[in-house]
Enzyme design. Sequence first.
Site, PDB file in Angstrom:
ATOM      1  N   GLU A 253     -28.590  -4.126 -25.753  1.00  0.00           N
ATOM      2  CA  GLU A 253     -29.034  -3.466 -24.447  1.00  0.00           C
ATOM      3  C   GLU A 253     -29.080  -4.678 -23.359  1.00  0.00           C
ATOM      4  O   GLU A 253     -29.985  -5.440 -23.394  1.00  0.00           O
ATOM      5  CB  GLU A 253     -30.838  -3.100 -24.508  1.00  0.00           C
ATOM      6  CG  GLU A 253     -31.264  -2.072 -23.565  1.00  0.00           C
ATOM      7  CD  GLU A 253     -31.725  -2.775 -22.289  1.00  0.00           C
ATOM      8  OE1 GLU A 253     -31.723  -2.077 -21.412  1.00  0.00           O
ATOM      9  OE2 GLU A 253     -32.207  -3.754 -22.370  1.00  0.00           O
ATOM     10  N   CYS A 287     -34.018  -4.739 -15.868  1.00  0.00           N
ATOM     11  CA  CYS A 287     -32.722  -4.582 -16.301  1.00  0.00           C
ATOM     12  C   CYS A 287     -31.888  -3.410 -15.299  1.00  0.00           C
ATOM     13  O   CYS A 287     -30.897  -3.417 -14.931  1.00  0.00           O
ATOM     14  CB  CYS A 287     -32.287  -4.649 -17.559  1.00  0.00           C
ATOM     15  SG  CYS A 287     -33.285  -3.501 -18.582  1.00  0.00           S
TER      16      CYS A 287
END
Length: 482
Positions: A253, A287
Amino acid sequence: MTTHDDYPAIRMYIAGEWCEGGAGATVPVVNPATATVIGHVPLATTADLDRAAEAAEAGFALWRDTPIAERTAILHKAADLLASRADRVGRVMTREQGKPLREAAGEAKRVAGALRWDADDARRAYGRIIPSEDGTLLSVRRRPVGPVAAFTPWNFPAGSPMRKIAAALSAGCSLVIKASEETPGTAVELVRCFEDAGLPAGVLNLVFGEPAEVSAHLIAHPATRLIAFTGSVPVGKLLAAAAGAEMKPSLMELGGHAPVIVCADADPVAAARRAAAAKFANAGQVCTSPSRFLVHESLIEEFTEEFVRAAEAVVVGDGADEGVTMGPLANERRLRAMEELTADAVTKGAKIRTGGERLDRAGYFFAPTVLTDVPEDAALMSEEPFGPLAPIVAFRELDEALRIANSLPYGLAAYGFTRSAATAERLTREFEAGILSINHCGGSTHEAPSGGVKASGYGREGGPEGLDAYLVTKRVSHLLTD
Protein backbone atom coordinates in the site's frame (compact mmCIF):
# COMPACT_ATOMS: atom_id res chain seq x y z
CA MET A 1 4.57 0.47 32.18
CA THR A 2 4.22 4.25 31.84
CA THR A 3 6.55 7.10 32.63
CA HIS A 4 5.85 9.95 35.02
CA ASP A 5 4.41 12.09 32.21
CA ASP A 6 2.02 9.36 30.99
CA TYR A 7 3.96 8.58 27.83
CA PRO A 8 4.58 4.81 27.73
CA ALA A 9 7.99 3.34 28.29
CA ILE A 10 8.83 1.99 24.85
CA ARG A 11 9.74 -1.68 24.71
CA MET A 12 9.67 -4.38 22.09
CA TYR A 13 7.30 -7.31 22.52
CA ILE A 14 8.76 -10.69 21.59
CA ALA A 15 7.37 -14.12 22.48
CA GLY A 16 4.97 -12.60 24.99
CA GLU A 17 7.59 -10.54 26.85
CA TRP A 18 8.40 -6.82 26.85
CA CYS A 19 12.10 -6.28 26.28
CA GLU A 20 14.89 -3.89 25.36
CA GLY A 21 17.09 -4.38 22.31
CA GLY A 22 19.94 -6.83 22.76
CA ALA A 23 22.63 -4.18 22.29
CA GLY A 24 20.90 -1.51 24.38
CA ALA A 25 20.81 0.96 21.47
CA THR A 26 17.98 3.50 21.35
CA VAL A 27 16.88 6.55 19.38
CA PRO A 28 14.83 9.47 20.73
CA VAL A 29 11.11 9.96 20.22
CA VAL A 30 10.30 13.63 19.54
CA ASN A 31 7.06 15.52 20.07
CA PRO A 32 6.68 17.35 16.72
CA ALA A 33 4.67 20.14 18.33
CA THR A 34 7.54 21.14 20.62
CA ALA A 35 10.61 19.50 19.05
CA THR A 36 11.41 18.03 22.48
CA VAL A 37 12.38 14.46 23.34
CA ILE A 38 9.59 12.55 25.11
CA GLY A 39 11.03 9.05 25.15
CA HIS A 40 13.46 6.56 23.63
CA VAL A 41 12.78 3.58 21.42
CA PRO A 42 14.95 0.44 21.51
CA LEU A 43 16.57 -0.85 18.34
CA ALA A 44 16.52 -4.55 17.57
CA THR A 45 19.64 -6.56 16.85
CA THR A 46 19.60 -9.41 14.33
CA ALA A 47 19.39 -11.78 17.29
CA ASP A 48 16.27 -9.94 18.49
CA LEU A 49 14.75 -10.24 15.03
CA ASP A 50 15.54 -13.94 14.90
CA ARG A 51 13.82 -14.42 18.25
CA ALA A 52 10.77 -12.53 17.00
CA ALA A 53 10.57 -14.53 13.76
CA GLU A 54 10.99 -17.82 15.61
CA ALA A 55 8.34 -16.77 18.13
CA ALA A 56 5.98 -15.98 15.24
CA GLU A 57 6.66 -19.38 13.72
CA ALA A 58 5.77 -21.12 16.98
CA GLY A 59 2.83 -18.77 17.52
CA PHE A 60 1.48 -19.56 14.06
CA ALA A 61 1.41 -23.30 14.75
CA LEU A 62 -0.72 -22.57 17.83
CA TRP A 63 -2.95 -19.79 16.46
CA ARG A 64 -3.66 -21.50 13.12
CA ASP A 65 -5.16 -24.49 14.94
CA THR A 66 -7.07 -22.49 17.55
CA PRO A 67 -10.81 -22.85 16.83
CA ILE A 68 -12.04 -19.77 15.03
CA ALA A 69 -14.66 -19.08 17.71
CA GLU A 70 -11.86 -18.80 20.30
CA ARG A 71 -9.75 -16.63 18.00
CA THR A 72 -12.68 -14.33 17.33
CA ALA A 73 -13.49 -13.99 21.03
CA ILE A 74 -9.92 -12.89 21.82
CA LEU A 75 -9.88 -10.38 18.96
CA HIS A 76 -13.23 -8.91 19.99
CA LYS A 77 -11.96 -8.53 23.54
CA ALA A 78 -8.88 -6.71 22.25
CA ALA A 79 -11.15 -4.43 20.20
CA ASP A 80 -13.27 -3.69 23.26
CA LEU A 81 -10.17 -2.85 25.30
CA LEU A 82 -8.90 -0.54 22.57
CA ALA A 83 -12.23 1.24 22.31
CA SER A 84 -12.32 1.73 26.08
CA ARG A 85 -8.77 3.10 26.02
CA ALA A 86 -9.23 5.31 22.96
CA ASP A 87 -8.78 8.58 24.83
CA ARG A 88 -5.58 7.32 26.44
CA VAL A 89 -4.26 6.01 23.12
CA GLY A 90 -5.24 9.30 21.49
CA ARG A 91 -3.19 11.31 23.99
CA VAL A 92 -0.14 9.15 23.32
CA MET A 93 -0.66 9.50 19.57
CA THR A 94 -1.00 13.27 19.73
CA ARG A 95 2.21 13.62 21.71
CA GLU A 96 4.31 11.60 19.31
CA GLN A 97 2.61 12.33 15.96
CA GLY A 98 0.97 15.72 16.49
CA LYS A 99 -2.58 15.30 15.16
CA PRO A 100 -5.39 16.90 17.20
CA LEU A 101 -6.67 14.85 20.11
CA ARG A 102 -10.11 14.46 18.57
CA GLU A 103 -8.62 12.97 15.40
CA ALA A 104 -6.27 10.75 17.39
CA ALA A 105 -8.92 9.32 19.70
CA GLY A 106 -11.21 8.90 16.70
CA GLU A 107 -8.50 6.92 14.92
CA ALA A 108 -8.18 4.56 17.88
CA LYS A 109 -11.94 3.99 17.99
CA ARG A 110 -12.09 3.49 14.23
CA VAL A 111 -9.42 0.80 14.18
CA ALA A 112 -11.15 -1.04 17.01
CA GLY A 113 -14.08 -1.28 14.63
CA ALA A 114 -11.79 -2.50 11.85
CA LEU A 115 -10.54 -5.28 14.11
CA ARG A 116 -14.10 -6.38 14.83
CA TRP A 117 -14.93 -6.37 11.12
CA ASP A 118 -11.92 -8.48 10.15
CA ALA A 119 -12.47 -10.92 13.01
CA ASP A 120 -16.06 -11.52 11.92
CA ASP A 121 -15.27 -11.55 8.20
CA ALA A 122 -12.68 -14.28 8.69
CA ARG A 123 -15.55 -16.54 9.68
CA ARG A 124 -16.76 -16.16 6.11
CA ALA A 125 -13.51 -17.19 4.40
CA TYR A 126 -15.44 -19.90 2.64
CA GLY A 127 -14.12 -22.64 0.42
CA ARG A 128 -16.39 -24.56 -1.97
CA ILE A 129 -17.30 -28.00 -3.25
CA ILE A 130 -16.98 -28.39 -7.03
CA PRO A 131 -19.15 -30.92 -8.90
CA SER A 132 -16.88 -33.69 -10.10
CA GLU A 133 -16.89 -37.28 -11.34
CA ASP A 134 -18.41 -39.96 -9.18
CA GLY A 135 -16.14 -41.17 -6.43
CA THR A 136 -14.12 -37.95 -6.24
CA LEU A 137 -14.67 -35.02 -3.87
CA LEU A 138 -13.20 -31.86 -5.41
CA SER A 139 -12.97 -28.90 -3.05
CA VAL A 140 -11.29 -25.54 -2.51
CA ARG A 141 -10.00 -24.68 0.97
CA ARG A 142 -8.70 -21.37 2.42
CA ARG A 143 -5.91 -21.54 4.95
CA PRO A 144 -3.71 -18.90 6.63
CA VAL A 145 -0.51 -18.16 4.73
CA GLY A 146 1.80 -18.25 7.78
CA PRO A 147 3.96 -15.79 9.74
CA VAL A 148 3.80 -12.24 8.39
CA ALA A 149 6.48 -9.54 8.43
CA ALA A 150 4.74 -6.15 8.48
CA PHE A 151 6.16 -2.63 8.21
CA THR A 152 4.15 0.52 8.90
CA PRO A 153 4.70 4.33 8.78
CA TRP A 154 4.18 7.16 11.25
CA ASN A 155 1.24 9.11 9.81
CA PHE A 156 -1.50 6.83 11.18
CA PRO A 157 0.14 5.28 14.26
CA ALA A 158 -2.94 3.17 15.08
CA GLY A 159 -4.56 2.81 11.67
CA SER A 160 -1.60 1.50 9.69
CA PRO A 161 -0.44 -1.16 12.19
CA MET A 162 -3.97 -2.32 12.91
CA ARG A 163 -4.75 -2.92 9.25
CA LYS A 164 -1.94 -5.48 9.21
CA ILE A 165 -2.54 -6.88 12.68
CA ALA A 166 -6.31 -7.25 12.32
CA ALA A 167 -6.20 -8.97 8.94
CA ALA A 168 -3.32 -11.27 9.84
CA LEU A 169 -4.66 -12.41 13.20
CA SER A 170 -8.21 -12.76 11.91
CA ALA A 171 -7.01 -15.00 9.07
CA GLY A 172 -5.11 -17.20 11.53
CA CYS A 173 -1.63 -15.86 10.83
CA SER A 174 0.98 -14.70 13.30
CA LEU A 175 3.17 -11.69 12.66
CA VAL A 176 6.21 -9.62 13.47
CA ILE A 177 5.40 -5.96 13.00
CA LYS A 178 7.95 -3.18 12.81
CA ALA A 179 6.07 -0.01 13.61
CA SER A 180 7.56 3.45 13.09
CA GLU A 181 10.32 4.57 15.42
CA GLU A 182 8.80 8.06 15.28
CA THR A 183 5.46 6.93 16.72
CA PRO A 184 6.19 3.83 18.81
CA GLY A 185 4.00 4.61 21.80
CA THR A 186 0.75 4.03 19.95
CA ALA A 187 1.99 0.66 18.70
CA VAL A 188 2.88 -0.31 22.27
CA GLU A 189 -0.62 0.62 23.41
CA LEU A 190 -2.18 -1.47 20.62
CA VAL A 191 -0.12 -4.53 21.50
CA ARG A 192 -1.01 -4.19 25.17
CA CYS A 193 -4.69 -4.52 24.23
CA PHE A 194 -3.99 -7.87 22.58
CA GLU A 195 -1.81 -8.99 25.47
CA ASP A 196 -4.51 -8.07 27.98
CA ALA A 197 -7.13 -9.85 25.84
CA GLY A 198 -5.25 -13.12 26.22
CA LEU A 199 -3.58 -13.47 22.83
CA PRO A 200 -1.12 -16.37 23.10
CA ALA A 201 2.59 -15.53 23.28
CA GLY A 202 4.36 -15.42 19.94
CA VAL A 203 1.28 -14.71 17.83
CA LEU A 204 1.96 -10.95 17.79
CA ASN A 205 5.49 -9.56 18.05
CA LEU A 206 6.49 -5.88 17.98
CA VAL A 207 9.99 -4.70 17.04
CA PHE A 208 11.73 -1.45 16.23
CA GLY A 209 15.03 -0.83 14.53
CA GLU A 210 16.94 0.60 11.62
CA PRO A 211 14.35 0.22 8.83
CA ALA A 212 16.55 -1.14 6.05
CA GLU A 213 18.26 -3.64 8.32
CA VAL A 214 15.03 -4.87 9.92
CA SER A 215 13.21 -5.29 6.62
CA ALA A 216 16.10 -7.08 4.92
CA HIS A 217 16.49 -9.53 7.78
CA LEU A 218 12.80 -10.30 8.30
CA ILE A 219 12.01 -10.64 4.60
CA ALA A 220 14.84 -13.15 4.15
CA HIS A 221 14.09 -15.07 7.34
CA PRO A 222 12.88 -18.62 6.57
CA ALA A 223 9.91 -18.28 8.93
CA THR A 224 8.41 -15.33 7.03
CA ARG A 225 5.70 -16.26 4.51
CA LEU A 226 4.22 -12.84 3.60
CA ILE A 227 5.45 -9.24 3.55
CA ALA A 228 2.94 -6.42 4.19
CA PHE A 229 4.06 -2.81 3.81
CA THR A 230 2.56 0.67 3.89
CA GLY A 231 4.82 3.54 2.92
CA SER A 232 6.50 5.38 0.09
CA VAL A 233 6.80 4.14 -3.49
CA PRO A 234 10.63 4.05 -3.49
CA VAL A 235 10.81 1.98 -0.29
CA GLY A 236 7.95 -0.21 -1.47
CA LYS A 237 9.84 -1.05 -4.65
CA LEU A 238 12.89 -2.08 -2.63
CA LEU A 239 10.86 -4.30 -0.31
CA ALA A 240 8.89 -5.83 -3.17
CA ALA A 241 12.15 -6.65 -4.96
CA ALA A 242 13.56 -8.24 -1.81
CA ALA A 243 10.38 -10.28 -1.38
CA GLY A 244 10.50 -11.33 -5.01
CA ALA A 245 14.07 -12.50 -4.64
CA GLU A 246 12.85 -14.82 -1.87
CA MET A 247 9.74 -15.81 -3.89
CA LYS A 248 7.50 -14.54 -1.10
CA PRO A 249 4.19 -12.77 -1.73
CA SER A 250 3.81 -9.17 -0.67
CA LEU A 251 1.07 -6.65 -0.03
CA MET A 252 2.04 -3.07 -0.96
CA GLU A 253 0.00 0.00 0.00
CA LEU A 254 2.12 2.83 -1.38
CA GLY A 255 1.95 6.56 -1.97
CA GLY A 256 -0.12 8.58 -4.39
CA HIS A 257 -0.76 12.13 -5.62
CA ALA A 258 -4.54 12.23 -5.65
CA PRO A 259 -6.21 14.41 -8.30
CA VAL A 260 -9.49 16.22 -7.70
CA ILE A 261 -11.56 17.13 -10.77
CA VAL A 262 -14.25 19.76 -10.20
CA CYS A 263 -16.49 19.64 -13.26
CA ALA A 264 -18.32 22.59 -14.79
CA ASP A 265 -21.68 21.51 -13.33
CA ALA A 266 -20.41 21.07 -9.75
CA ASP A 267 -21.18 23.29 -6.76
CA PRO A 268 -17.83 25.09 -6.35
CA VAL A 269 -18.42 26.19 -2.76
CA ALA A 270 -19.44 22.75 -1.50
CA ALA A 271 -16.58 21.15 -3.45
CA ALA A 272 -14.03 23.59 -2.02
CA ARG A 273 -15.20 23.07 1.56
CA ARG A 274 -15.09 19.28 1.33
CA ALA A 275 -11.79 19.23 -0.52
CA ALA A 276 -10.14 21.65 1.90
CA ALA A 277 -11.30 19.67 4.93
CA ALA A 278 -9.69 16.56 3.46
CA LYS A 279 -6.56 18.40 2.33
CA PHE A 280 -5.67 19.73 5.77
CA ALA A 281 -6.67 16.64 7.76
CA ASN A 282 -3.57 15.27 9.51
CA ALA A 283 -1.70 18.28 8.05
CA GLY A 284 -1.95 16.67 4.61
CA GLN A 285 0.12 13.70 5.76
CA VAL A 286 -2.24 11.13 4.28
CA CYS A 287 -1.43 8.90 1.30
CA THR A 288 -4.94 9.46 -0.08
CA SER A 289 -4.94 13.20 0.61
CA PRO A 290 -6.34 15.26 -2.29
CA SER A 291 -3.27 17.01 -3.66
CA ARG A 292 -3.88 18.26 -7.25
CA PHE A 293 -7.02 20.35 -7.72
CA LEU A 294 -8.19 20.56 -11.33
CA VAL A 295 -11.11 22.98 -11.54
CA HIS A 296 -13.17 23.98 -14.55
CA GLU A 297 -12.26 27.49 -15.64
CA SER A 298 -15.83 28.75 -15.11
CA LEU A 299 -15.64 27.84 -11.40
CA ILE A 300 -12.00 28.54 -10.64
CA GLU A 301 -12.37 31.88 -8.85
CA GLU A 302 -15.33 30.88 -6.71
CA PHE A 303 -13.71 27.56 -5.81
CA THR A 304 -10.39 29.20 -4.98
CA GLU A 305 -11.90 31.93 -2.83
CA GLU A 306 -13.82 29.39 -0.76
CA PHE A 307 -10.77 27.13 -0.50
CA VAL A 308 -8.65 30.05 0.74
CA ARG A 309 -11.32 30.93 3.33
CA ALA A 310 -11.29 27.34 4.55
CA ALA A 311 -7.48 27.28 4.71
CA GLU A 312 -7.34 30.51 6.69
CA ALA A 313 -9.93 29.17 9.13
CA VAL A 314 -7.71 26.21 10.05
CA VAL A 315 -6.43 26.53 13.62
CA VAL A 316 -2.80 25.38 13.62
CA GLY A 317 -1.11 24.38 16.85
CA ASP A 318 -0.26 21.67 19.33
CA GLY A 319 -2.81 18.91 18.84
CA ALA A 320 -3.18 18.65 22.62
CA ASP A 321 -4.58 22.20 22.82
CA GLU A 322 -8.29 22.91 22.74
CA GLY A 323 -9.64 24.13 19.42
CA VAL A 324 -6.67 23.11 17.27
CA THR A 325 -7.73 21.60 13.95
CA MET A 326 -4.32 20.98 12.35
CA GLY A 327 -1.16 19.89 14.11
CA PRO A 328 2.50 19.94 13.09
CA LEU A 329 4.31 18.05 10.38
CA ALA A 330 6.21 14.97 11.46
CA ASN A 331 9.74 16.33 11.38
CA GLU A 332 12.14 18.94 10.03
CA ARG A 333 12.50 17.00 6.76
CA ARG A 334 8.82 17.53 5.97
CA LEU A 335 9.15 21.27 6.64
CA ARG A 336 12.06 21.55 4.22
CA ALA A 337 10.09 19.61 1.60
CA MET A 338 7.17 22.08 1.90
CA GLU A 339 9.51 25.04 1.49
CA GLU A 340 11.25 23.52 -1.52
CA LEU A 341 8.04 22.56 -3.32
CA THR A 342 6.52 26.00 -2.68
CA ALA A 343 9.63 27.87 -3.83
CA ASP A 344 9.88 25.76 -7.00
CA ALA A 345 6.25 26.41 -7.89
CA VAL A 346 6.59 30.17 -7.34
CA THR A 347 9.77 30.27 -9.42
CA LYS A 348 7.82 28.67 -12.27
CA GLY A 349 4.96 31.16 -12.10
CA ALA A 350 2.61 29.99 -9.36
CA LYS A 351 0.96 32.49 -7.02
CA ILE A 352 0.60 31.99 -3.27
CA ARG A 353 -2.95 32.86 -2.25
CA THR A 354 -2.42 32.06 1.43
CA GLY A 355 0.27 30.47 3.60
CA GLY A 356 3.48 29.40 1.94
CA GLU A 357 5.81 29.42 4.93
CA ARG A 358 6.70 27.66 8.17
CA LEU A 359 5.30 29.19 11.32
CA ASP A 360 7.63 31.08 13.64
CA ARG A 361 7.27 28.88 16.71
CA ALA A 362 8.77 25.77 18.25
CA GLY A 363 7.89 22.54 16.54
CA TYR A 364 7.39 21.60 12.90
CA PHE A 365 4.52 23.80 11.75
CA PHE A 366 3.74 24.90 8.19
CA ALA A 367 0.85 27.15 7.27
CA PRO A 368 -2.05 25.76 5.24
CA THR A 369 -1.07 26.84 1.74
CA VAL A 370 -3.05 27.48 -1.44
CA LEU A 371 -1.28 28.11 -4.75
CA THR A 372 -2.86 29.02 -8.10
CA ASP A 373 -1.59 29.13 -11.69
CA VAL A 374 0.67 26.18 -10.92
CA PRO A 375 2.28 24.92 -14.16
CA GLU A 376 2.44 21.21 -14.96
CA ASP A 377 6.24 21.26 -14.82
CA ALA A 378 6.28 22.42 -11.18
CA ALA A 379 7.55 19.69 -8.88
CA LEU A 380 4.40 20.06 -6.78
CA MET A 381 2.33 18.71 -9.68
CA SER A 382 4.33 15.48 -9.91
CA GLU A 383 5.74 14.89 -6.41
CA GLU A 384 3.43 13.90 -3.57
CA PRO A 385 3.67 16.82 -1.10
CA PHE A 386 2.54 14.85 1.97
CA GLY A 387 1.81 18.14 3.64
CA PRO A 388 -0.64 21.08 3.65
CA LEU A 389 -0.02 22.34 0.09
CA ALA A 390 -2.96 22.74 -2.31
CA PRO A 391 -2.15 23.56 -5.97
CA ILE A 392 -5.23 24.72 -7.93
CA VAL A 393 -5.22 24.56 -11.73
CA ALA A 394 -7.91 25.55 -14.24
CA PHE A 395 -9.01 23.31 -17.11
CA ARG A 396 -11.31 23.86 -20.08
CA GLU A 397 -12.25 20.36 -21.26
CA LEU A 398 -12.74 17.21 -19.18
CA ASP A 399 -10.38 15.33 -21.52
CA GLU A 400 -7.62 17.71 -20.47
CA ALA A 401 -8.37 17.25 -16.76
CA LEU A 402 -8.33 13.47 -17.07
CA ARG A 403 -5.06 13.58 -18.99
CA ILE A 404 -3.42 15.58 -16.20
CA ALA A 405 -5.01 13.42 -13.51
CA ASN A 406 -3.72 10.18 -15.08
CA SER A 407 -0.35 11.50 -16.23
CA LEU A 408 1.61 10.34 -13.17
CA PRO A 409 2.79 6.82 -12.33
CA TYR A 410 0.64 6.85 -9.18
CA GLY A 411 -2.89 5.49 -8.89
CA LEU A 412 -4.04 5.38 -5.28
CA ALA A 413 -6.96 7.79 -4.77
CA ALA A 414 -8.91 10.21 -6.97
CA TYR A 415 -11.87 12.53 -6.41
CA GLY A 416 -14.51 14.06 -8.65
CA PHE A 417 -17.29 16.60 -8.21
CA THR A 418 -20.24 16.69 -10.62
CA ARG A 419 -24.05 16.80 -10.62
CA SER A 420 -24.22 14.56 -13.68
CA ALA A 421 -24.60 10.81 -13.25
CA ALA A 422 -23.17 10.30 -16.73
CA THR A 423 -20.10 12.38 -15.93
CA ALA A 424 -19.65 10.57 -12.63
CA GLU A 425 -19.68 7.28 -14.51
CA ARG A 426 -17.09 8.60 -16.94
CA LEU A 427 -14.84 9.63 -14.05
CA THR A 428 -15.32 6.20 -12.50
CA ARG A 429 -14.29 4.52 -15.74
CA GLU A 430 -11.38 6.74 -16.66
CA PHE A 431 -9.70 7.72 -13.38
CA GLU A 432 -6.65 5.48 -13.02
CA ALA A 433 -6.92 4.87 -9.29
CA GLY A 434 -7.92 2.12 -6.89
CA ILE A 435 -9.95 4.40 -4.58
CA LEU A 436 -12.56 6.79 -6.02
CA SER A 437 -14.87 9.26 -4.29
CA ILE A 438 -17.51 11.26 -6.12
CA ASN A 439 -18.87 14.49 -4.57
CA HIS A 440 -16.95 13.98 -1.34
CA CYS A 441 -13.46 13.17 -0.10
CA GLY A 442 -14.31 10.51 2.44
CA GLY A 443 -11.81 8.10 3.94
CA SER A 444 -11.60 4.34 4.06
CA THR A 445 -14.29 2.10 5.54
CA HIS A 446 -14.04 -1.34 7.10
CA GLU A 447 -16.51 -2.84 4.64
CA ALA A 448 -14.76 -1.87 1.40
CA PRO A 449 -11.28 -2.49 -0.01
CA SER A 450 -8.54 0.14 -0.27
CA GLY A 451 -5.45 -0.04 -2.43
CA GLY A 452 -3.75 1.34 -5.48
CA VAL A 453 -2.87 0.63 -9.09
CA LYS A 454 0.26 1.41 -11.12
CA ALA A 455 3.14 2.45 -8.82
CA SER A 456 0.80 2.90 -5.87
CA GLY A 457 1.02 -0.79 -5.07
CA TYR A 458 -1.01 -3.97 -5.20
CA GLY A 459 -3.28 -5.98 -2.96
CA ARG A 460 -6.14 -4.57 -0.92
CA GLU A 461 -6.80 -3.77 2.73
CA GLY A 462 -10.33 -3.71 4.14
CA GLY A 463 -13.51 -5.40 3.02
CA PRO A 464 -13.68 -9.09 2.12
CA GLU A 465 -10.69 -8.57 -0.18
CA GLY A 466 -8.58 -7.49 2.80
CA LEU A 467 -8.07 -11.07 3.97
CA ASP A 468 -7.05 -12.42 0.56
CA ALA A 469 -3.33 -11.78 0.93
CA TYR A 470 -3.29 -13.55 4.30
CA LEU A 471 -4.92 -16.72 2.99
CA VAL A 472 -3.70 -19.39 0.59
CA THR A 473 -6.06 -21.32 -1.65
CA LYS A 474 -5.78 -25.11 -1.73
CA ARG A 475 -7.37 -27.30 -4.37
CA VAL A 476 -8.14 -30.70 -2.85
CA SER A 477 -9.11 -33.67 -5.04
CA HIS A 478 -10.13 -36.59 -2.85
CA LEU A 479 -10.62 -39.99 -4.48
CA LEU A 480 -13.09 -41.73 -2.20
CA THR A 481 -12.42 -45.35 -1.36
CA ASP A 482 -14.40 -48.01 0.51
